[in-house]
Design an enzyme around this catalytic site. Structure first.
Site, mmCIF file in Angstrom:
data_model
loop_
_atom_site.group_PDB
_atom_site.id
_atom_site.type_symbol
_atom_site.label_atom_id
_atom_site.label_comp_id
_atom_site.label_asym_id
_atom_site.label_seq_id
_atom_site.Cartn_x
_atom_site.Cartn_y
_atom_site.Cartn_z
ATOM 1 N N ASP A 30 0.872 -1.249 -0.058
ATOM 2 C CA ASP A 30 -0.049 -0.007 0.119
ATOM 3 C C ASP A 30 0.928 1.201 0.193
ATOM 4 O O ASP A 30 1.844 1.201 0.599
ATOM 5 C CB ASP A 30 -0.988 0.259 1.239
ATOM 6 N N ASN A 85 -12.996 -2.906 2.693
ATOM 7 C CA ASN A 85 -14.042 -1.848 2.670
ATOM 8 C C ASN A 85 -14.842 -1.898 1.560
ATOM 9 O O ASN A 85 -14.522 -2.198 0.502
ATOM 10 C CB ASN A 85 -13.167 -0.786 2.580
ATOM 11 N N GLN A 92 -14.325 2.747 1.255
ATOM 12 C CA GLN A 92 -13.821 2.143 0.079
ATOM 13 C C GLN A 92 -13.652 3.626 -1.054
ATOM 14 O O GLN A 92 -14.265 4.103 -1.058
ATOM 15 C CB GLN A 92 -14.568 1.054 -0.809
ATOM 16 N N HIS A 98 -10.150 -5.130 -3.204
ATOM 17 C CA HIS A 98 -8.862 -5.777 -2.771
ATOM 18 C C HIS A 98 -9.197 -5.955 -1.056
ATOM 19 O O HIS A 98 -9.805 -5.449 -0.446
ATOM 20 C CB HIS A 98 -8.166 -4.397 -2.630
ATOM 21 N N HIS A 100 -7.167 -5.619 2.338
ATOM 22 C CA HIS A 100 -5.838 -4.936 2.993
ATOM 23 C C HIS A 100 -5.312 -6.139 3.954
ATOM 24 O O HIS A 100 -6.062 -6.691 4.610
ATOM 25 C CB HIS A 100 -6.378 -3.876 4.082
#
Ligand code: AMP
Length: 112
Positions: A30, A85, A92, A98, A100
């Site tokens: 990230d 999210n 989001q 995705h 995390h």
């Protein structure tokens, strides 16, 4: 293929620190880490958010968890948090599904 930022990472139109790739999934760090280790696991299939997935995605969704587990181990993480999210109200911001994966510090519960 998705035209989102993550679609562009899959297509190598945008650089990312990719730490895992196979024919179905990609993992990369990230850009704004919220923990000492923070990476994202995405499917190559362009599913905007979890609630857009359907029964046909059952194997793929399970596979993403296995990729998260594999890359977490590769990163030396024993304890870690997974977060998805789903939608703007859940923070989001990029509409390509995705996961995390965060580790390297302790986490409180409930999350904020
Ligand atoms: P979300 O808020 O769940 O949609 O998460 C999107 C995540 O993507 C955030 O944690 C961002 O820091 C991360 N992000 C945005 N742009 C990039 C990028 N170019 N490379 C890696 N991560 C990114």
């Amino acid at each position: 293929m998705s035209d989102t930022l993550f679609g562009k990472i899959i297509n190598r139109e945008i650089d990312a620190d990719i730490i895992y790739e196979d024919d179905q999934a990609l993992a990369f760090r990230d850009i704004n880490p919220q923990a000492p280790t923070h990476f994202l696991v995405i499917p190559k299939k362009a599913i905007p958010k979890l609630s857009d997935a359907d029964e046909g995605d059952q194997i793929l969704l399970g596979y993403l968890l296995l990729v998260a587990r594999r890359v977490a181990a590769q990163e030396g993480l024993e304890d870690y948090r997974l977060n998805i999210n789903n939608g703007p109200g859940a923070s989001q911001t990029i509409f390509h599904l995705h996961l995390h994966v965060l580790g390297g510090r302790s986490f409180s519960w409930p999350p904020g």
